[in-house]
Structure formats: C-alpha cells, structure tokens
Design a protein around this motif. Structure first.
Motif, short mmCIF file in Angstrom:
data_model
loop_
_atom_site.label_atom_id
_atom_site.label_comp_id
_atom_site.label_asym_id
_atom_site.label_seq_id
_atom_site.Cartn_x
_atom_site.Cartn_y
_atom_site.Cartn_z
N GLU A 58 -1.90 7.15 0.00
CA GLU A 58 -2.27 6.27 -1.12
C GLU A 58 -3.76 6.34 -1.41
O GLU A 58 -4.58 6.42 -0.50
CB GLU A 58 -1.95 4.81 -0.78
CG GLU A 58 -0.50 4.50 -0.63
CD GLU A 58 -0.25 3.03 -0.33
OE1 GLU A 58 -1.23 2.26 -0.16
OE2 GLU A 58 0.92 2.65 -0.27
N TYR A 59 -4.10 6.24 -2.70
CA TYR A 59 -5.47 6.04 -3.15
C TYR A 59 -5.61 4.53 -3.34
O TYR A 59 -4.62 3.79 -3.33
CB TYR A 59 -5.69 6.79 -4.47
CG TYR A 59 -7.11 7.20 -4.77
CD1 TYR A 59 -7.78 8.10 -3.95
CD2 TYR A 59 -7.77 6.71 -5.88
CE1 TYR A 59 -9.08 8.50 -4.24
CE2 TYR A 59 -9.07 7.11 -6.18
CZ TYR A 59 -9.72 8.00 -5.35
OH TYR A 59 -10.99 8.40 -5.64
N HIS A 60 -6.80 4.05 -3.54
CA HIS A 60 -7.00 2.62 -3.77
C HIS A 60 -6.83 2.29 -5.26
O HIS A 60 -6.92 3.16 -6.11
CB HIS A 60 -8.42 2.21 -3.29
CG HIS A 60 -9.51 2.86 -4.06
ND1 HIS A 60 -9.94 4.14 -3.80
CD2 HIS A 60 -10.23 2.44 -5.13
CE1 HIS A 60 -10.90 4.46 -4.65
NE2 HIS A 60 -11.09 3.45 -5.47
N TRP A 61 -6.57 1.01 -5.53
CA TRP A 61 -6.49 0.54 -6.92
C TRP A 61 -7.86 0.66 -7.56
O TRP A 61 -8.87 0.31 -6.94
CB TRP A 61 -6.02 -0.91 -6.97
CG TRP A 61 -4.57 -1.08 -6.70
CD1 TRP A 61 -3.99 -1.35 -5.50
CD2 TRP A 61 -3.51 -0.99 -7.65
NE1 TRP A 61 -2.63 -1.43 -5.64
CE2 TRP A 61 -2.30 -1.22 -6.96
CE3 TRP A 61 -3.47 -0.74 -9.02
CZ2 TRP A 61 -1.07 -1.20 -7.59
CZ3 TRP A 61 -2.23 -0.72 -9.65
CH2 TRP A 61 -1.06 -0.96 -8.95
N ARG A 104 -3.26 3.17 -9.39
CA ARG A 104 -3.38 3.74 -8.05
C ARG A 104 -2.44 4.92 -7.98
O ARG A 104 -1.29 4.84 -8.42
CB ARG A 104 -3.00 2.70 -7.01
CG ARG A 104 -2.89 3.28 -5.60
CD ARG A 104 -2.47 2.25 -4.59
NE ARG A 104 -1.06 1.91 -4.78
CZ ARG A 104 -0.38 1.13 -3.95
NH1 ARG A 104 -0.97 0.59 -2.91
NH2 ARG A 104 0.89 0.86 -4.18
N ARG A 106 -0.43 7.78 -5.56
CA ARG A 106 0.05 7.97 -4.20
C ARG A 106 1.08 9.10 -4.18
O ARG A 106 1.69 9.41 -5.20
CB ARG A 106 0.60 6.70 -3.58
CG ARG A 106 1.62 5.98 -4.36
CD ARG A 106 1.92 4.60 -3.77
NE ARG A 106 2.80 3.89 -4.67
CZ ARG A 106 4.12 3.84 -4.55
NH1 ARG A 106 4.72 4.41 -3.51
NH2 ARG A 106 4.85 3.19 -5.42
#
Length: 126
Positions: A58-61, A104, A106
């Motif tokens: 996951e990447y961040h929001w 985000r 992912r």
C-alpha cells in the motif's frame, strides 16, 4: 508541513533516466528491481514525465492539488482507493485521478505500471 520524498519507505528516483533519442527498456529495469515499492522517472515529454513503478503493498493516502495523475498497468493488478470507491485495474488498463482527489494506490501482488504526470508533481502528495 510537507514531508520530503525520503520521509516515506519508498524508493523514489526523480532523475530522468533516459534522455531524448534513447531506447527505453522498461522490462529490463523492472526485471532487475529488488524493491517492494520503486518509482523511477524514465523520460520527460514536454512538461510531463513518464515514470515506471514496481509496487507491492500500500501507498499512503494523498492528493495533488494542481495535477492530474495517469496510471497504466503493464503487469499485475493495481487498486486505486478513492474516498467513495475502489478502482481495480488489470493489465493494459489505465485510469486518471483528477487533481484534488484524495487517493491511495495498492497492489496485492507485484505490479508494474507507468504513470504520466506533470514534471513538477510531488509523488507523495501536496
């Protein structure tokens, strides 16, 4: 306060790897990648850049107040979480996240994608 690209656990390289009039070998770059989250600027086209990302997890929001962002999946599956839904992209599918939209990205497994965005965009968000 904005955090720098280096504040996040992602390998983000903003240097332009391939100058004009050079063959771009995305597959060789992707195949050699050992990072779980890698982003490399491939080339500049006018005022935009083309980046390759090899991701898993996951990447961040985040959001980009002044820039749209285009994602195009080469391998794997990309999930783009928006505030009201999740968009799933399979190989050879693309999607534009308009400026100002919280999102985000992912990937449930290793995914390779291209991104086209303004050369001045801050990858981690505004």
């Amino acid at each position: 306060m904005l955090e720098s690209v280096n504040s996040y656990p992602y390998e983000t390289r903003l240097n332009i790897l391939y100058p004009h009039l050079t063959v771009i070998d995305e597959k060789a770059l992707s195949d050699a990648c050992e990072y779980k989250w890698f982003n490399q600027t491939l080339c500049k086209v006018n005022d935009s850049v083309v980046r390759v990302a090899i991701i898993e997890g996951e990447y961040h929001w985040h959001k980009h107040d002044n820039d749209d962002e285009f994602f195009y999946v080469l391998e794997g599956e990309l999930l783009i979480d928006l505030e009201d839904r999740t968009v799933s992209l399979a190989q050879r599918q693309g999607f534009v996240v308009p400026r100002g939209i919280l999102h985000r990205t992912r990937a449930p497994q290793r995914t390779v994608m291209l991104m086209i965005e303004n050369a001045g965009i801050i990858p981690t968000g505004d």
